[in-house]
Design a protein around this motif. Structure first.
Motif, mmCIF file in Angstrom:
data_model
loop_
_atom_site.group_PDB
_atom_site.id
_atom_site.type_symbol
_atom_site.label_atom_id
_atom_site.label_comp_id
_atom_site.label_asym_id
_atom_site.label_seq_id
_atom_site.Cartn_x
_atom_site.Cartn_y
_atom_site.Cartn_z
ATOM 1 N N ALA A 1 5.701 0.797 -0.362
ATOM 2 C CA ALA A 1 5.425 0.477 1.031
ATOM 3 C C ALA A 1 4.946 1.727 1.759
ATOM 4 O O ALA A 1 5.279 2.855 1.389
ATOM 5 N N ALA A 2 4.162 1.506 2.814
ATOM 6 C CA ALA A 2 3.631 2.645 3.573
ATOM 7 C C ALA A 2 4.762 3.402 4.262
ATOM 8 O O ALA A 2 4.745 4.626 4.347
ATOM 9 N N ARG A 3 5.765 2.662 4.780
ATOM 10 C CA ARG A 3 6.901 3.293 5.451
ATOM 11 C C ARG A 3 8.096 3.247 4.511
ATOM 12 O O ARG A 3 8.678 2.202 4.279
ATOM 13 N N GLN A 4 8.446 4.402 3.962
ATOM 14 C CA GLN A 4 9.555 4.467 3.015
ATOM 15 C C GLN A 4 10.911 4.400 3.714
ATOM 16 O O GLN A 4 11.882 3.946 3.135
ATOM 17 N N THR B 1 17.072 3.250 3.827
ATOM 18 C CA THR B 1 15.801 2.853 4.435
ATOM 19 C C THR B 1 15.970 2.433 5.889
ATOM 20 O O THR B 1 15.024 2.510 6.670
ATOM 21 N N ASP C 1 9.793 4.495 -3.328
ATOM 22 C CA ASP C 1 9.707 5.457 -4.417
ATOM 23 C C ASP C 1 11.116 5.909 -4.773
ATOM 24 O O ASP C 1 11.731 6.709 -4.063
ATOM 25 N N GLY D 1 9.716 -1.717 -2.739
ATOM 26 C CA GLY D 1 8.506 -0.958 -2.464
ATOM 27 C C GLY D 1 8.787 0.477 -2.089
ATOM 28 O O GLY D 1 8.043 1.091 -1.319
ATOM 29 N N HIS E 1 3.958 -0.708 -6.421
ATOM 30 C CA HIS E 1 3.288 -0.639 -5.122
ATOM 31 C C HIS E 1 4.328 -0.240 -4.082
ATOM 32 O O HIS E 1 5.227 -1.006 -3.761
#
Length: 340
Positions: free
Chosen positions: A39-42, A188, A137, A135, A37
């Motif tokens: 996260a929306a903000r990588q 990040t 990629d 979370g 899964h």
């Protein structure tokens, strides 16, 4: 890179005779199994990355002034529009995150190498575990190895994560995961791309300053060869030009004298934030062990240098400590205590 979990991947060659096996695999891989899964903000831009961008702004402005002066000369002599050079310079920052350019930087500037099949087979599952916990990629980034005897890791450009071969051969899987999680925290948090862009856009101003300083040193040496009066006159004229330049630029060059110390301070804060990132992913104890080992190695190296210097402690001076990009190890270990 080939995926070592793919059954079509060729079997790993046997290790050479006399080689030491890697440390035991003590990492819990439960986060990297099954569905991931993301996260929306990588990626983000934390306070330290924003601070870096702000502190690099005076150098960027000075670089722009230098390029405008050069462009004015090109416009007068060759008829080249004055806005061409600054525009190309501004757009060139995007090339730093182009994959071929990143590969060139990794190979020729950082001296990194593509991991060998056995090295990638060990790094890939550890990296998947780290990025799964975060979370993120992990396929966005590329793993590299540096042929070095130092215990270190790197986060560079936009997608580079490197580790030394010494760390790969001597750290356990959990400890490797800890230092990779630290480097992922730099990515990040936006620390890597903000410092890279800041350094790139400040480069023309720095080059111009080095040229001016070299010319002045040569001019003073040439004048002093003839007479002290010529030297004094040259210094006086240089002082007048400097004061006039400072007035016209509203004292901006004076800010450049203190920005290296401020940038170093923000860089030390970025290291602490990356430590917190790794600790928040569950690698606090392993990261503390690595930092303790690095601290011991540094202490032994300092003692060896003291012995070679006849008992004189080769500790860096105050200005050198203020320009350090990493906090001292006791400070980093102290900041990790709440996570242990």
């Amino acid at each position: 890179m080939p995926d070592p979990t793919d059954p079509r991947h060729p079997a790993e060659p046997p290790p050479p005779e006399g080689s030491q096996p890697p440390p035991a695999d003590d990492l819990d891989y439960r986060h990297s199994t099954g569905r991931l899964h993301f996260a929306a903000r990588q990626r983000g831009l934390d306070a330290t990355a924003l601070g870096q961008l702000v502190l690099y702004l005076p150098g960027t402005v000075m670089s722009l002034v230098v390029l405008l002066l050069i462009s004015g000369g090109l416009d007068a002599w060759l008829g080249v529009p004055f806005w061409i050079l600054p525009l190309v310079w501004l757009l060139s920052g995007a090339l730093l995150f182009h994959r071929p350019v990143e590969d060139f930087l990794a190979l020729h500037l950082l001296r990194l190498q593509r991991p060998l099949p056995d090295e990638y087979a060990r790094l890939a599952p550890i990296w998947r575990e780290v990025t799964a916990r975060a979370g993120v990629d992990g396929r966005t980034y590329e793993l590299w190895v540096q042929d070095s005897d130092d215990l270190n890791a790197y986060a560079a450009a936009g997608h580079i994560v490197g580790v030394t071969r010494f760390a790969l051969d001597n750290l356990s899987s959990a400890q490797l995961a800890a230092i990779l999680a630290h480097e992922l925290g730099h990515h990040t948090g936006g620390h890597v791309w903000s410092s890279l862009l800041g350094e790139w856009y400040a480069l023309p101003g720095r080059l111009a300053w080095r040229v001016i300083r070299s010319v002045m040193v040569l001019a003073v040496a040439w004048a002093s060869y003839y007479s002290w009066l010529a030297t004094a006159l040259l210094i006086f004229v240089t002082g007048l030009l400097t004061i006039s330049t400072l007035e016209k630029l509203y004292g901006l060059p004076l800010i450049l004298l203190v920005t290296p110390y401020l940038i170093a301070a923000v860089g030390r804060r970025a290291e602490l934030r990356a430590d917190q990132h790794a600790a928040g992913l569950g690698f606090a104890r392993e990261l503390a062990g690595v930092l303790q080992a690095m601290h011991e190695a540094e202490r032994k190296a300092r003692l060896a240098a003291m012995t070679a210097a006849g008992g004189k402690d080769p500790q860096p001076g105050l200005l050198a400590r203020l320009l350090a990009t990493h906090p001292d190890y006791p400070t980093r270990l102290h900041r990790l205590r709440p996570y242990l």
